[in-house]
Each structure stands twice: as structure tokens, then as C-alpha cells.
Motif scaffolding. Structure first.
Motif, mmCIF file in Angstrom:
data_model
loop_
_atom_site.group_PDB
_atom_site.id
_atom_site.type_symbol
_atom_site.label_atom_id
_atom_site.label_comp_id
_atom_site.label_asym_id
_atom_site.label_seq_id
_atom_site.Cartn_x
_atom_site.Cartn_y
_atom_site.Cartn_z
ATOM 1 N N VAL A 136 48.640 84.199 38.589
ATOM 2 C CA VAL A 136 49.150 85.526 38.907
ATOM 3 C C VAL A 136 49.132 85.696 40.427
ATOM 4 O O VAL A 136 48.131 85.419 41.091
ATOM 5 N N THR B 218 54.829 84.973 27.220
ATOM 6 C CA THR B 218 55.743 85.208 28.335
ATOM 7 C C THR B 218 54.999 85.222 29.670
ATOM 8 O O THR B 218 53.792 85.466 29.734
ATOM 9 N N VAL B 219 55.769 84.941 30.712
ATOM 10 C CA VAL B 219 55.315 85.076 32.102
ATOM 11 C C VAL B 219 56.294 86.022 32.790
ATOM 12 O O VAL B 219 57.499 85.793 32.771
ATOM 13 N N LYS B 220 55.774 87.090 33.380
ATOM 14 C CA LYS B 220 56.625 88.071 34.044
ATOM 15 C C LYS B 220 56.663 87.805 35.547
ATOM 16 O O LYS B 220 55.622 87.613 36.178
ATOM 17 N N SER C 33 50.214 77.331 27.477
ATOM 18 C CA SER C 33 49.186 78.108 28.175
ATOM 19 C C SER C 33 47.988 77.240 28.533
ATOM 20 O O SER C 33 47.434 77.347 29.639
ATOM 21 N N THR D 267 61.539 87.913 32.638
ATOM 22 C CA THR D 267 60.550 87.473 31.656
ATOM 23 C C THR D 267 60.880 86.041 31.247
ATOM 24 O O THR D 267 61.957 85.776 30.722
ATOM 25 N N THR E 14 56.670 81.241 28.142
ATOM 26 C CA THR E 14 55.623 80.402 28.732
ATOM 27 C C THR E 14 55.938 78.922 28.582
ATOM 28 O O THR E 14 55.688 78.127 29.497
ATOM 29 N N VAL F 7 54.660 86.163 40.443
ATOM 30 C CA VAL F 7 54.185 86.245 39.063
ATOM 31 C C VAL F 7 53.236 87.437 38.965
ATOM 32 O O VAL F 7 52.244 87.512 39.695
ATOM 33 N N ASP G 35 52.273 88.717 35.693
ATOM 34 C CA ASP G 35 51.532 88.714 34.425
ATOM 35 C C ASP G 35 51.773 87.387 33.719
ATOM 36 O O ASP G 35 52.905 86.877 33.680
ATOM 37 N N ILE G 36 50.689 86.819 33.157
ATOM 38 C CA ILE G 36 50.764 85.608 32.353
ATOM 39 C C ILE G 36 50.121 85.901 31.010
ATOM 40 O O ILE G 36 48.924 86.195 30.938
ATOM 41 N N SER G 37 50.908 85.863 29.947
ATOM 42 C CA SER G 37 50.402 86.102 28.606
ATOM 43 C C SER G 37 50.659 84.874 27.748
ATOM 44 O O SER G 37 51.102 83.833 28.232
#
Length: 424
Positions: free
Chosen positions: A202, A224-226, A191, A236, A239, A217, A219-221
């Protein structure tokens, strides 16, 4: 008044069980009143004060349970303090109630802090450029640290021991914790690298065939990246895989304002030939080719005049070809097309001949990156080129189909020569 109170206490002391029951009831009633006062009066008053500020007008703040959770601390404090004043209770019960209330207060404060951090992330994500530097991964990391500290404090409170005793034992468990949280640590490093190097944002369109990801993209957490694929499915991606595995980010194309066209027309090589006078006169009718043909004829004429006697043989002279003229036409057609980006690379080139024909490749960029408009421009260009090929005496290569084979067989059976051959 004081004497009456003492008389009541003296009378209750004769009945210790009744005294304990009444005291417990009073304590629970006091905790309920404290909870009612805080939630009905203090919180409503605080909410009205917040509404007078720009932050208080945000609906996310009113939907967040932060304030209501903090309000639960007050009745827990009342129970924690008041339980020791209830007569007749065993010391063990008092300790258990106090420890449970203390653990509940710690848990409530931890949940409130994480809720506040999530609210900060929600408000931050509304900024116009928030997708360029998302903070969701960092917020999740801080939440993990808060939950870890809260867990240690809750366990220490429940067993009535100092948290330092638990922390001293963590040194021996460091290797185990590293093993347990290795994915979290790797995701944290990924990250940081993603955000610092601006690898993914995003809204970016990324393509990772290894994980069947091809889309935007969303969502970036931390972990995970969705990615929402073009077929509306969600992929999913861990990261850390965005650092270790190759993938394509189409952001550069989207920001450039132009999208590449790289497609070839496969021409039948047997249709390539030199242009005769009649064909050149025919092609002079094209507005895009008239200037080119005049310049080319003058150049070739000057070249051939220098050959003198050897120029009498056509094999020794330079002549205009239909495929070269077609390339010149395509280039000028693209130069005048309103959907082509004129400040980017534009090439019409001939590739190596193949068994499927002679490729004439168009390499250029549209002046839009929108998918639908891009496909429309590309299709219109090739519609025109495929339709105008016969004007140059060229044919598109196409492998024989089943219908072609049937027609060839029918022609062979009806041909007199075929009949003689079969009889022979």
C-alpha cells in the motif's frame, strides 16, 4: 404463597388459551428484560472496564458493533430455553422457534467473530510498517471460512439435522465448489505470493497500461487491488492479475532517493563545425570550460606535433568541435548543479543521427523523487541549455512550421530572381 401460586395455575389451566397467551407474554417480557439488563448494565460496565486499558481507549473498539451483537445472544437463549416451558404450544412451533433462535445465535456469533477480525486488521493497519505486510487478504479469507461454516451450521439447525450429514455431501460437490470459488483460490495464491515476495505494498506507485492503472496503491484485499490514478480516478485490479500480467512498480525509484532524467536535445546537424581561434577564445570565458579547453588544446597540440609535415594540412589534424565542447559543458554543468544526485549515473551522450536532428541525451538523476520538484529541476536544466546553445554556434532542430512556409513563399515572390524564373 405457594398455595396461592398453585391456585392461580389451577385457575389458568381451566382457560388453556389464556394460559398460553400469558406464558408467551411472560417469556417475551423476560427476553426483553434480559436484553435490557445485558445492554444497559453489563455492557456499560464492561465498557468502563475496557476504558481503563490501552485497548479500551481505541475509538475503533467503541465504534465496532461486536459487543452489542453478542448481547443479542442472551435474549435468543432465553427464548430458545423458555419456549419449551410455554404450555399449550404445538411441538412443531416449539421446534421452529428453538431452531430459529439457534440459527440466529450462530449467525450472531459468526458476525461478531468477523467483526473482531476486521477490528484486528484496522488496529494492525495503524502500525508504521503495516503497508509492507498487509493482512487484509488473510482476514478476508478467514471470514469466508467462518461464513461457510456458519452457513452449514445454520442450515443444519433450521432443518434439525446433524451438520455431519451436510458435510458428507460436500465431497460430491467439491468440483462444483472449486468452480465457484476458483477466483477466490487464485486470489488467495496471488495474495500469498504478493506478500511473501513483497511485490506490492500500500502506497506503492505502480503502472499497468493494460488496465489503465497509473498511480498509488490505496488498498490490497483478497480479490482486488485499488489504485488511485494521478487524475484521481480509481482503477480496481484483480489481485491475480498482478501475478499473471506485467506491471511497473516505482518503489525502487522512491526508495533510492533519485529520479531519472533521460531526455535529448535534437540539434541541427548543419550547425556542427570545428572551432576556430576566435570561437575558442570566446568559450574560454566560461568558468566550467576553461580547464577543459586548456587540457584539450594541450592534448590536441601534442598529437598534431607528432604528425610533423603531414600536420601542415588541416584535414590531417585533430581539432576541437563545438558539439564536443558543448557535451563537456553540459556534463560539467550537471556535475555542479545542486539538484542533481552526484552519486548516481551521470552521462551526456550523443545518439545516432536521425531525420529530426542529432540527439544529445542527458542521463542523470535528481536528488529528489517528489514529482513537482523533479519537473522543476528538469525544466530549469533544459531552459538553460536551450538558451546557451547559440554561444556554441549550435541550433536546435525544428521542423518547418506553417509560418516558416509562408515566409519562404513571401520571400520567393519578392525576390528578383524569382520573378525572372517565373517569367522564363
Amino acid at each position: 404463597m405457594e398455595s396461592q401460586y398453585n391456585d392461580v395455575i389451577n385457575w389458568l389451566e381451566r382457560y388453556p388459551q389464556l394460559y398460553t397467551l400469558i406464558a408467551l407474554t411472560a417469556l417475551i417480557l423476560g427476553a426483553w428484560i434480559a436484553n435490557w439488563v445485558v445492554k444497559r448494565i453489563l455492557i456499560r460496565g464492561l465498557t468502563r472496564l475496557l476504558r481503563a486499558t490501552p485497548l479500551g481507549r481505541d475509538q475503533s473498539l467503541h465504534q465496532s458493533p461486536i459487543i452489542s451483537r453478542l448481547a443479542n445472544v442472551v435474549p435468543a437463549l432465553v427464548l430458545s430455553v423458555g419456549i419449551s416451558l410455554v404450555p399449550g404450544l404445538p411441538e412443531t412451533v416449539v421446534t421452529i422457534v428453538r431452531n430459529v433462535c439457534g440459527a440466529f445465535i450462530i449467525l450472531t456469533i459468526a458476525l461478531s467473530i468477523t467483526g473482531a477480525l476486521n477490528l484486528v486488521n484496522t488496529i494492525y493497519s495503524r502500525r508504521p510498517k503495516a503497508h509492507e505486510k498487509p493482512i487484509k487478504g488473510y482476514i478476508q479469507l478467514i471470514n469466508i471460512v467462518i461464513y461457510s461454516i456458519a452457513t452449514i451450521l445454520i442450515i443444519a439447525t433450521l432443518i434439525d439435522r446433524s451438520p455431519l450429514i451436510l458435510l458428507s455431501g460436500l465431497g460430491a460437490m467439491a468440483a462444483v465448489l472449486m468452480l465457484i470459488f476458483q477466483d477466490t483460490l487464485l486470489s488467495l495464491v496471488a495474495s500469498v505470493q504478493i506478500n511473501s515476495n513483497d511485490i506490492v505494498r500500500v502506497g506503492d506507485w505502480i503502472e499497468m497500461p493494460a488496465l489503465n492503472a497509473d498511480g498509488d496503491v490505496i488498498d490490497i484485499s483478497l480479490h482486488t487491488v485499488k489504485v488511485q490514478n494521478w487524475d484521481k480516478t480509481i482503477t480496481t485490479i484483480p489481485t491475480k492479475r498482478l501475478i499473471s500480467d506485467p506491471f511497473k512498480n516505482w518503489r525502487g525509484m522512491q526508495e533510492s532517493g533519485g529520479r531519472r532524467i533521460k531526455r535529448a536535445l535534437m540539434l541541427d546537424q548543419q550547425s556542427v563545425h570545428f572551432l576556430d581561434d576566435r570561437e575558442r577564445a570566446h568559450l574560454h570565458r566560461f568558468r566550467l570550460l576553461d580547464e577543459y579547453l586548456n587540457a584539450k588544446e594541450a592534448e590536441i597540440g601534442e598529437w598534431n606535433r607528432q604528425l610533423k609535415e603531414s600536420g601542415q594540412e588541416p584535414v590531417n589534424t585533430r581539432r576541437i568541435t563545438n558539439i564536443g565542447t558543448f557535451r563537456a559543458y553540459v556534463e560539467r554543468y550537471l556535475r555542479s548543479h545542486p539538484g542533481i544526485h552526484q552519486d548516481m549515473t551521470l552521462i551526456v551522450r550523443q545518439l545516432s543521427p536521425t531525420a529530426e536532428g542529432l540527439p544529445i541525451e542527458l542521463y542523470c538523476f535528481t536528488n529528489t523523487v517528489a514529482w513537482v520538484e523533479y519537473e522543476g529541476i528538469q525544466s530549469d536544466i533544459f531552459d538553460h541549455l536551450l538558451a546557451i546553445l547559440p554561444e556554441f554556434g549550435l541550433r536546435v532542430y525544428q521542423a518547418p512550421s506553417g509560418q516558416d512556409m509562408r515566409e519562404m513563399g513571401t520571400a520567393g515572390r519578392t525576390s528578383p530572381d524569382a520573378g525572372v524564373s517565373s517569367l522564363g
